[in-house]
Design an enzyme around this catalytic site. Structure first.
Site, PDB file in Angstrom:
ATOM      1  N   THR A 170     -59.324  98.801 -46.390  1.00 59.50           N
ATOM      2  CA  THR A 170     -58.167  98.099 -46.964  1.00 59.50           C
ATOM      3  C   THR A 170     -58.165  96.617 -46.618  1.00 59.50           C
ATOM      4  OG1 THR A 170     -56.813 100.101 -46.776  1.00 59.50           O
ATOM      5  CG2 THR A 170     -55.702  98.079 -47.388  1.00 59.50           C
TER       6      THR A 170
ATOM      7  N   TRP B 151     -60.656 106.941 -42.834  1.00 62.63           N
ATOM      8  CA  TRP B 151     -60.819 106.376 -44.171  1.00 62.63           C
ATOM      9  C   TRP B 151     -62.290 106.496 -44.593  1.00 62.63           C
ATOM     10  CZ3 TRP B 151     -56.280 106.022 -42.214  1.00 62.63           C
ATOM     11  CH2 TRP B 151     -55.194 105.537 -42.919  1.00 62.63           C
TER      12      TRP B 151
ATOM     13  N   ASN C 225     -58.351 109.813 -45.922  1.00 61.90           N
ATOM     14  CA  ASN C 225     -57.306 109.115 -46.645  1.00 61.90           C
ATOM     15  C   ASN C 225     -57.683 108.888 -48.105  1.00 61.90           C
ATOM     16  OD1 ASN C 225     -54.732 107.432 -46.522  1.00 61.90           O
ATOM     17  ND2 ASN C 225     -56.189 105.979 -47.413  1.00 61.90           N
ATOM     18  N   GLU C 226     -56.809 109.338 -49.000  1.00 65.46           N
ATOM     19  CA  GLU C 226     -56.909 109.045 -50.429  1.00 65.46           C
ATOM     20  C   GLU C 226     -58.326 109.212 -50.962  1.00 65.46           C
ATOM     21  OE1 GLU C 226     -55.121 105.245 -51.083  1.00 65.46           O
ATOM     22  OE2 GLU C 226     -53.145 105.906 -50.404  1.00 65.46           O
TER      23      GLU C 226
ATOM     24  N   GLU D 205     -47.696 108.115 -45.857  1.00 66.27           N
ATOM     25  CA  GLU D 205     -47.974 106.675 -46.008  1.00 66.27           C
ATOM     26  C   GLU D 205     -46.929 106.146 -46.963  1.00 66.27           C
ATOM     27  OE1 GLU D 205     -51.211 103.769 -48.073  1.00 66.27           O
ATOM     28  OE2 GLU D 205     -52.044 105.250 -46.671  1.00 66.27           O
TER      29      GLU D 205
END
Length: 840
Positions: free
Chosen positions: A89, A132, A172-173, A254
């Site tokens: 990110t 991540w 994550n995602e 989140e």
């Protein structure tokens, strides 16, 4: 308009009423519709690369503001990234197990440090962990190696950092996880003795997994501890029925992701209340916890989205934003394990707009009600698609409490209020005047015989009413004013603790960290240590591993010593550019191990050497000059489309495989205009008295001595590797950083010695309050009256000749008072007026 009625919003009006009361039924905490409160928290993922560069006092204050009970945010949960050596990110987070040798490294990055600091302030803080990315060697699928990757992190967190990880997610995602992967991780955690660690999934923005929760007796559902969705109500008014019927806690794992002005605080208040009222959400974790990376003028992702901002560590300045105080409305007057009252029995929507939630203590004695009346245009969260709704400018709301065993006639209810005004920014750069009212303590409500009361709620207000007593808030400390980044900044980048980066470093791909040098014996240098590309997250693509080493500037000079990796097809170098360096391939100035250099399509060679000094001058127009070992090798103009005003000074390097890695040291940054001006410059100090005649420059071989201050004289540039009133460090002259000042050496002359065999005997403490550089260890006292005793030694001035000696540390000793700012890297150590310490 809201801003026009501020003058008569200074208090809320409380009065008795019996009209249409809203029921607060404390006994409903035991109903099937009640759920346990799981806390308000923050997510530390890729958001705090500069935080540990703050001065010790301000760093402690910031952590107190986030996690100290009853101070400010008083957060109950911290969620941390399990680093994977890849961009996630804002920056790269370092992995605890970077290579296929499976060696666990406990000292990389900052996430477990952050969690440990939160736990120090509140031992009851819950810890969530989630990756991540993964290092290059970790295979896809939840097989034995990936399970070991998780369990080794959780065990190391406890054994080294005393951090108990309570929850873990798969990734994550990264799409909905495979059910068998969830089951395999649950089995792996159990086999490792980690039965207490619950799995949180799916960690996505969609609800595609909901049908899998329909069979509550399936192995998959039994393997899940918490349903964690990201911003679950940002595009809808309810959640899938399968989630509710599963019996699993539902978290907004989140949340927030919104600019932290008044609207940001309004978003946070509405999201928390809506979460329970519309979706039975029992925990909210904000991304991001704190923005400690540059925002303005930087081109970085998600500028200004932290619950608070700490982006000017060289000044100690930080900003406590509205979401911090919105969090306090919940966290100061509840604990994890309290119970939400169901809608219709203590929680719900207000008839004229707004929502309220009530939580009750486990014993049923106390309750806390939080009411929010945020307008639609003052509470829009990131990517919020809800249609416009209306909230009355003012409304009277009557509550009637029942079945709270601790509530009696005549008792006092505490009341806190936050008022958020439209366009009322708290801006860390331009310091707009703030008129918001934060967490204001209002007059108590005195409970009458009917246990009912009425409040007048103005629009854009958050109010907490609680039966708890004695909850006084710790006041905020004084916050230093902001100052610009130094126009000239120097950092030796040596002797930093292994596994840590340099002071203002923000890794963008790969990990640059301190490791023992292959070039300079006995010291650490900053090295790009990642062996191969990691698993990419969200398809982040870069030219090569790179890291920022300072804030963005419009025009700059970057200079550093570079030792390229050992392989012939690899390189190391410097650049200026925005967050995605892949857009700026022409702006990268590199050299390889044979001396071949390249920039902007131009190439050449210099004599092969172990290392090279590279320098890149870049003007605002885009023109550049490139130097190797002080000789200009190329000049030209960068593509003007790449000048977006966010030129970060950057180090670049190849992945190093199994060979030696790229090394960097002796960094110098020079900027013409910085994008981070001061917020409110302090008043200039009074003019000092005219200096007396400057002493002559001491002759060569004098050792340490005083001379007229000259910041261009390298003999007067010093680097202290520790922290003010904090970590001890070595004191080195920039002109020869392989040598250290020995605090336990001869009384005089004081001559630096080799640092190659660094030991605790060479360590100093620096205290800017007393002005003393003092030895960590003690030696024989020099004062004759202290014969046979042990004393700490201080840098001391011999007044008769301006030479330096090592003498017993004494309080308030004017000959031992110095001025030095270690946060600016290399700099002068000043004595009185125009006299500075030098090595001669």
């Amino acid at each position: 308009m809201v801003t026009l009625i501020h003058s008569f919003l200074l208090a809320l009006v409380f009065r008795l009423s019996t009209a249409d009361p809203i029921k607060i039924e404390c006994s409903a905490k035991d109903s099937a519709l009640s759920r346990a409160y799981d806390g308000i928290g923050g997510l530390s993922n890729s958001c705090a690369p500069w935080l540990r560069s703050y001065p010790k006092q301000q760093l402690s204050d910031i952590l107190d503001i986030l996690y100290k009970p009853k101070m400010a945010a008083s957060l109950h949960v911290i969620k941390i990234e399990i680093g994977g050596d890849g961009h996630s990110t804002i920056n790269t987070e370092a992995s605890h197990m970077p290579n296929d040798d499976h060696v666990v490294h406990s000292n990389r990055g900052w996430e477990l440090w952050m969690a440990s600091e939160a736990k120090k302030r509140n031992p009851n803080v819950r810890v969530v962990s989630l990756p991540w990315t993964f290092p290059y060697w970790v295979p896809q699928g939840m097989g034995p190696e990936r399970i070991n990757y998780f369990t080794s992190f959780i065990k190391m967190a406890k054994s080294v950092w005393n951090v108990t990880v309570d929850y873990v997610g798969l990734q994550n995602e990264a799409g909905d996880p495979d059910s068998q992967d969830v089951i395999n991780l649950r089995n792996g955690l159990d086999a490792a003795g980690l039965q207490h660690v619950l799995i949180q999934t799916p960690e996505t923005h969609d609800f595609n997994m909901a049908p899998r929760f329909a069979d509550v007796n399936s192995t998959f559902v039994k393997s899940v501890g918490v349903i964690g969705e990201h911003e679950p109500l940002r595009t809808r008014e309810d959640l899938p029925i399968e989630y509710e019927q599963s019996g699993k806690p539902i978290w907004s794992s989140e949340a927030y992701t919104t600019y932290s002005d008044s609207n940001g605080g309004g978003c946070w208040a509405r999201a928390i209340n809506w979460g329970w009222v519309k979706g039975n959400v029992t925990a909210h974790i904000a991304w991001n916890l704190i923005q400690s990376y540059p925002s303005f003028g930087s081109g970085m992702n998600y500028n200004g989205h932290g619950l608070m901002w700490a982006e000017v560590p060289w000044s100690g300045h930080y900003v406590v934003n509205s979401p911090i105080w919105v969090s306090a409305h919940y966290t100061h007057f509840t604990e994890i394990g309290w119970k939400f009252l169901p809608v219709g029995q203590g929680s719900g929507e207000l008839a004229q707009g707004g929502t309220f939630v009530t939580l009750v203590s486990p014993d049923g004695n106390d309750f806390t009600t939080v009411i929010q009346t945020m307008a639609w245009n003052m509470s829009r969260c990131y990517k919020d698609t809800h249609p416009e709704f209306t909230v009355a400018p003012s409304q009277n709301i009557t509550f009637q409490v029942s079945q709270c065993s601790g509530l009696k006639e005549g008792m006092h209810l505490q009341v806190r209020r936050t008022l958020l005004l439209e366009n009322d920014l708290i801006d860390p750069i331009y310091n707009f005047t703030a008129n918001n009212v934060y967490f204001e303590k209002l007059s108590d409500i005195i409970v009458d015989a009917s246990l009912s009361f009425t409040i007048e709620m103005e629009i854009n207000t958050i109010v907490t009413i609680t039966s708890l007593s004695g909850n006084e808030t710790t006041p905020l400390p004084d916050i230093p004013q902001s100052t610009p980044f130094p126009s000239t900044y120097q950092d030796t980048m040596m002797n930093i603790s292994v596994g840590q980066g340099s002071r203002y470093q923000i890794d963008q791909e790969g990990v640059f960290e301190a490791a023992m040098s292959n070039i300079l014996p006995g010291v650490t240098t900053i090295q790009m240590v990642t062996q191969a590309a990691c698993e990419k997250w969200h398809n982040f693509n870069s030219l090569c591993p790179y890291t920022f080493v300072g804030p963005a500037v419009w025009a700059s000079t970057v200079q550093v010593n570079v030792a390229p990796p050992s392989q012939s097809d690899t390189f190391a170098g410097i650049s200026v550019g925005p967050q995605l360096t892949s857009k700026n391939i022409k702006q990268v100035f590199t050299v390889n191990t044979t001396g071949h250099w390249s920039i902007s399509g131009k190439t050449g060679s210099v004599a092969m050497a172990k290392y090279y000094q590279l320098k890149l001058n870049v003007a605002e127009s885009g023109s550049y000059q490139a130097y190797v070992n002080s000789a200009m090798v190329a000049e030209g103009d960068f593509d003007s489309q790449n000048n977006d005003g966010s030129w970060f000074p950057t180090l670049v390097a190849s992945y190093c495989g199994k060979g030696t890695c790229a090394e960097f040291w002796n960094l110098t940054l020079v900027s013409n205009v910085t994008t981070i001006p001061p917020v409110k410059p302090p008043s200039p100090p009074p003019s000092p008295p005219p200096p007396g005649p400057a002493p002559p420059t001491p002759p060569k071989g004098s050792g340490l001595a005083l001379a007229a201050c000259d910041s261009s004289d390298p003999r007067q540039q010093w680097v202290f590797t520790g922290e003010d009133k904090g970590e001890a460090g070595y004191l080195k002259a920039l002109a020869d950083p392989t040598k250290c000042v020995n605090p336990l050496g001869p009384k005089t002359p004081v001559v630096p010695v080799s640092c190659q065999q660094e030991s605790s005997g060479l360590l100093w403490n620096w205290n800017s309050t007393s002005g003393q550089f003092s030895s960590v260890n003690k030696g024989s006292c020099r004062e004759p009256t202290k014969s046979g005793q042990q004393c700490n030694m201080c840098l001391d001035v011999m007044m008769k000749n301006n030479h330096i000696d090592l003498f017993d540390c004494e309080p308030d000793h004017s000959n031992q008072e110095w001025k030095y700012n270690e946060a600016q890297g290399a700099g002068v150590i000043q004595y009185r007026r125009n006299l500075c310490l030098g090595e001669y």
